[in-house]
Design a protein around this motif. Structure first.
Motif, PDB file in Angstrom:
ATOM      1  N   LEU A   1       1.989   6.607  -1.429  1.00 14.48           N
ATOM      2  CA  LEU A   1       1.787   5.274  -2.005  1.00 14.48           C
ATOM      3  C   LEU A   1       3.112   4.627  -2.389  1.00 14.48           C
ATOM      4  O   LEU A   1       4.146   5.283  -2.557  1.00 14.48           O
ATOM      5  CB  LEU A   1       0.871   5.381  -3.227  1.00 14.48           C
ATOM      6  CG  LEU A   1      -0.555   5.864  -2.958  1.00 14.48           C
ATOM      7  CD1 LEU A   1      -1.323   6.005  -4.268  1.00 14.48           C
ATOM      8  CD2 LEU A   1      -1.280   4.902  -2.016  1.00 14.48           C
TER       9      LEU A   1
ATOM     10  N   THR B   1      -5.535   3.716   4.182  1.00 17.82           N
ATOM     11  CA  THR B   1      -4.852   3.217   5.376  1.00 17.82           C
ATOM     12  C   THR B   1      -4.913   4.197   6.541  1.00 17.82           C
ATOM     13  O   THR B   1      -4.533   3.830   7.659  1.00 17.82           O
ATOM     14  CB  THR B   1      -3.374   2.934   5.049  1.00 17.82           C
ATOM     15  OG1 THR B   1      -2.742   4.154   4.618  1.00 17.82           O
ATOM     16  CG2 THR B   1      -3.255   1.895   3.947  1.00 17.82           C
TER      17      THR B   1
ATOM     18  N   ARG C   1      -9.119  -1.197   1.133  1.00 24.25           N
ATOM     19  CA  ARG C   1      -9.039  -0.668  -0.229  1.00 24.25           C
ATOM     20  C   ARG C   1     -10.462  -0.341  -0.672  1.00 24.25           C
ATOM     21  O   ARG C   1     -11.300  -1.237  -0.801  1.00 24.25           O
ATOM     22  CB  ARG C   1      -8.387  -1.694  -1.156  1.00 24.25           C
ATOM     23  CG  ARG C   1      -8.028  -1.153  -2.532  1.00 24.25           C
ATOM     24  CD  ARG C   1      -7.259  -2.217  -3.327  1.00 24.25           C
ATOM     25  NE  ARG C   1      -6.935  -1.755  -4.653  1.00 24.25           N
ATOM     26  CZ  ARG C   1      -5.842  -1.074  -4.979  1.00 24.25           C
ATOM     27  NH1 ARG C   1      -4.946  -0.794  -4.047  1.00 24.25           N
ATOM     28  NH2 ARG C   1      -5.615  -0.691  -6.220  1.00 24.25           N
TER      29      ARG C   1
ATOM     30  N   THR D   1      -6.853  -6.066   1.862  1.00 28.09           N
ATOM     31  CA  THR D   1      -7.746  -5.406   0.890  1.00 28.09           C
ATOM     32  C   THR D   1      -9.028  -4.913   1.543  1.00 28.09           C
ATOM     33  O   THR D   1      -9.840  -4.257   0.879  1.00 28.09           O
ATOM     34  CB  THR D   1      -8.065  -6.372  -0.254  1.00 28.09           C
ATOM     35  OG1 THR D   1      -8.580  -7.602   0.282  1.00 28.09           O
ATOM     36  CG2 THR D   1      -6.823  -6.672  -1.076  1.00 28.09           C
TER      37      THR D   1
ATOM     38  N   TRP E   1      -6.236   2.804  -1.848  1.00 29.94           N
ATOM     39  CA  TRP E   1      -5.890   2.434  -0.487  1.00 29.94           C
ATOM     40  C   TRP E   1      -6.352   3.511   0.485  1.00 29.94           C
ATOM     41  O   TRP E   1      -6.168   4.705   0.247  1.00 29.94           O
ATOM     42  CB  TRP E   1      -4.384   2.234  -0.345  1.00 29.94           C
ATOM     43  CG  TRP E   1      -3.855   0.997  -1.023  1.00 29.94           C
ATOM     44  CD1 TRP E   1      -3.078   0.931  -2.129  1.00 29.94           C
ATOM     45  CD2 TRP E   1      -4.093  -0.351  -0.600  1.00 29.94           C
ATOM     46  NE1 TRP E   1      -2.813  -0.376  -2.454  1.00 29.94           N
ATOM     47  CE2 TRP E   1      -3.421  -1.195  -1.521  1.00 29.94           C
ATOM     48  CE3 TRP E   1      -4.806  -0.949   0.440  1.00 29.94           C
ATOM     49  CZ2 TRP E   1      -3.431  -2.581  -1.430  1.00 29.94           C
ATOM     50  CZ3 TRP E   1      -4.811  -2.325   0.543  1.00 29.94           C
ATOM     51  CH2 TRP E   1      -4.142  -3.124  -0.369  1.00 29.94           C
TER      52      TRP E   1
ATOM     53  N   ALA F   1       0.805  -1.222   0.000  1.00 28.42           N
ATOM     54  CA  ALA F   1       0.000   0.000   0.000  1.00 28.42           C
ATOM     55  C   ALA F   1       0.833   1.265   0.000  1.00 28.42           C
ATOM     56  O   ALA F   1       0.596   2.169  -0.803  1.00 28.42           O
ATOM     57  CB  ALA F   1      -0.944   0.001   1.211  1.00 28.42           C
TER      58      ALA F   1
END
Length: 765
Positions: free
Chosen positions: A741, A709, A702, A699, A707, A685
């Protein structure tokens, strides 16, 4: 004297003996009793006894006069010597006498001195000395290395002269050895080889691996399943201790206290095979000189044992002779108990023996007790984990820690200083949106149950497997760490480059990283402490080392829960984490099972710290299996940071063990492929190249092909205050920024990256 030898039973027969020993003993006793009765009825009792040596006939009291029960006659033997013949006389009639209580007299029977059964046969056996040592700062390790070198040089000289009974010594660090291999039974790896133990250790006022070692010796001694002296197969042992007379001037105050304890327990486990008395030296003054003198004594002892003379007799501290420890109480010791015959005198005034009042006092042992009004003895006060007068306190405060209470601490992070100056935040900002200048790094427990090779605090923070110290209230800790953090932030006011707006923001803590040093989950009131953080809307990022499954199972909600996964198999974990728990691998796996159960309740993270030469090569598949077992939300892969101290080198860590970022990236790509082969839904990620750290995420995080996070901290506190069940999917934050990323470096473009001299550094992506 011919060598008697030792017959060693195989393990199968030993197991059968332990299983059926009681019926075997009872049957043997019954058989012997039957034989004895049969002989008695067949031959009767002998009427006379012939002996070449005079005996001690038992007297009898008749009419107040002692008379022997036998007639004594002397007759010549064929050899010309004279023999004494005792003939029984009729038993006299007892006269009436005044009954009086019998007075018990006597004294404690001392064990006879001597070398006991010889275990070493100079005709066929050889001796190999084994050196065991423990060292935190490296001083004792260097002394042990020099001692081993001197002994081996001396042994080689003797071998050149034709003495082949002594073999070169081997050294073992107590932090790495398996205690069961050396301290439950004597080693049997080499045929016709006997072992001589040499133990050289320092003494500390903090919990270290020596506490675990002492607990093992004590538990072995008290374990009913193990023989009384399981190390009696050794030909001898000796102990040397380093101490610090500047802090603990006498033995009563703690000088070489742990060496004294090791010597005492080894005496019990070996059957008192102390080959040379306990040596002690001051590490700052005469340690080397005392160690040299002690070495001369070891050499003399080894020469005597190799010559078949054993440990010697009559020398204080050798063989079965008693030295100055607790193996036997000294007659004048204040801690010793009076004999039963003297108990009466201790409860009455002095009385002349010739007076009419003199007589043994009658004591009813069944009813004598303390008065009901007597106060109960006060329990021994618990010691502090880090007392203010201890070297640990001085060392930690010198490193920038603020010690709160007796076992907690707070320290300003270098990333906090960097963020205040606009020079970048840590990877937690890149991955999860934590602003470093709003984050407080603290811990409610400075103690840890591991001694990881990459730890920055070797020899400074205490270690232990159980909580045995005074416990500070969570309120005291909470207020103390906040106060300490704000004081350190205020000290940054005059530092060049500090941004005014960020300094103003930093005066309100928004995040708490419970990962400073030690094991936060070890603190008994960790749930109460995190609740206080959450009450003031401070997020909690808690890191644990997967060695306390019971505490992990009862942990309440935290914003994010980290578990350090430093190796993929048992042996690698032993080498890199150096855990104190003997069942460390079982504890580790139980924690992974608990994380799997909590994956829909807690936001969980596996933290993999890569140490080149320890846990990178050929361990990708093993790590993938651990991820499959725990199913964490995220997996952080980070290269180890070398702190550049001598203690790191002593632990086996150098700059050669720090991986390049390209190596970390290659490992992450391989791990991602291994997870895909197992059908697990993970992906790479984000990254933070400055910290040499990469994030793999499930995932589950996601959304719409992007993504996400980061964390919605406001939503987390809303869910927490609602009292309703919730999980990590319920407070997912905004999407991960483009610059964070995978493939983009992860450095915030709003900040300015500089080199060590403060010059602007060009960031290459």
């Amino acid at each position: 004297m011919p060598h008697l030898g030792i017959f060693e039973l195989p393990d199968e027969l030993l197991d059968l003996w332990h299983q059926y020993r009681i019926p075997i003993i009872l049957s043997t006793f019954g058989l012997l009793t039957a034989v004895r009765l049969g002989l008695h009825f067949k031959y009767g009792r002998p009427k006379a006894m012939v002996s070449s040596m005079p005996g001690s006939p038992r007297p009898s009291l008749v009419d107040g006069v002692e008379k022997p029960l036998v007639d004594i006659k002397i007759r010549p033997l064929e050899s010309g010597e004279k023999a004494v013949v005792y003939t029984e006389k009729p038993k006299p009639v007892k006269s009436a006498r005044k009954h009086s209580p019998k007075r018990v007299t006597g004294k404690k029977v001392r064990r006879p001195k001597g070398t006991g059964q010889m275990l070493f046969d100079p005709e066929v056996d050889s001796i190999r000395p084994l050196i065991f040592y423990s060292s935190l700062a490296g001083t004792t390790e260097k002394a042990a290395g020099k001692l081993a070198s001197d002994i081996n040089h001396w042994i080689r000289d003797r071998q050149t002269a034709g003495d082949s009974k002594l073999l070169e010594t081997q050294s073992h660090d107590l932090s790495y050895v398996e205690y069961d291999d050396f301290f439950i039974t004597a080693p049997k790896d080499e045929p016709n080889t006997k072992y001589f133990y040499i133990v050289i250790i320092p003494s500390y006022d903090i919990d270290t691996v020596l506490n675990t070692f002492l607990e093992h010796l004590q538990e072995t001694h008290h374990d009913f399943r193990i023989d009384t002296a399981p190390l009696s197969g050794l030909v001898g042992y000796t102990v040397f201790g380093f101490g610090d007379r500047e802090g603990w001037s006498t033995e009563e105050e703690g000088f070489c206290s742990q060496a004294i304890e090791v010597d005492k327990w080894l005496a019990k486990l070996t059957g008192r095979k102390r080959a040379f008395p306990l040596g002690m030296g001051d590490v700052k003054t005469d340690g080397a000189e005392r160690l040299g003198e002690w070495l001369s004594g070891i050499q003399d002892a080894l020469v005597d044992i190799a010559a078949g003379k054993g440990l010697g007799e009559g020398v204080a501290g050798s063989g079965n002779a008693v030295a100055s420890d607790e193996e036997e109480e000294e007659p004048n010791s204040k801690a010793s108990l009076d004999d039963v015959e003297d108990l009466g005198k201790s409860y009455r005034g002095p009385v002349e023996k010739d007076s009419e009042e003199w007589a043994p006092m009658a004591i009813d042992f069944t009813t004598f007790n303390k008065p009901a009004s007597a106060p109960a003895p006060a329990p021994a006060p618990l010691k502090e984990m880090v007392p203010k007068s201890s070297p640990t306190y001085a060392s930690l405060t010198k490193q920038g820690y603020t010690i709160v209470g007796s076992h907690s601490g707070v320290k300003i992070c270098r990333w906090t200083k960097s963020a205040l100056r606009g020079r970048g935040s840590c990877y937690k900002f890149t991955f999860y949106g934590i602003k470093s200048h709003l984050c407080m790094e603290s811990t409610p427990s400075l103690s840890c149950s591991n001694k990881c090779v990459f730890c920055w605090r070797h020899g400074t923070n205490p270690v232990g497997t159980t909580w045995r110290w005074k416990v500070d209230p969570p309120e005291v800790i909470f207020e103390g760490v906040k106060e300490g953090h704000y004081k350190k932030i205020k000290m940054m006011k005059g530092v060049p480059g500090v941004r005014a707006e960020r300094f103003a923001e930093a005066m309100r803590i928004r995040h708490c990283a419970l990962s400073l040093v030690g094991e936060p989950i070890f603190y008994p009131y960790i749930n109460e402490f995190t609740a206080m953080l959450h009450k003031e809307h401070i997020s909690s990022f808690l890191v644990c080392n997967a060695q306390h499954p019971d505490q992990l199972a009862t942990l309440n909600h935290v914003t994010q829960l980290y578990v350090s996964i430093d190796a993929s198999n048992k042996e690698s974990l032993r080498k890199i984490d150096r855990p104190l728990h003997r069942d460390f691998w079982e504890r580790f796996n139980r924690c992974l099972d608990i994380l799997r159960e909590k994956r829909f309740e807690q936001r969980t993270v596996f933290r993999l710290t890569l140490v080149k030469g320890f846990n990178i090569d050929e361990e990708v598949e093993g790590y993938a299996d651990l991820v499959a077992k725990g199913l964490p939300c995220f997996v952080e892969v980070k290269g180890v940071t070398y702190c550049g101290t001598s203690t790191s080198s002593a632990a086996g860590l150098t700059m050669q063990n720090v991986p390049f970022y390209a190596e970390v990236q290659a490992f992450v790509v391989a791990l991602d492929a291994a997870l895909a082969r197992r059908g697990l839904s993970y992906g790479i990620a984000a990254e933070h190249a400055h910290s040499c750290c990469v994030l793999l995420a499930s995932t589950r995080f996601r959304r719409d092909g992007k993504w996400c996070t980061r964390i919605d901290y406001g939503r987390f506190f809303e869910l927490l205050e609602s009292g309703k069940p919730f999980g990590p999917d319920d407070y997912v934050g905004d999407e991960t920024p483009e610059w964070a990323l995978w493939g983009n470096g992860g450095f915030d473009p709003r900040d300015e990256r500089v080199d060590r001299k403060g010059k602007k550094k060009i960031v290459e992506i």
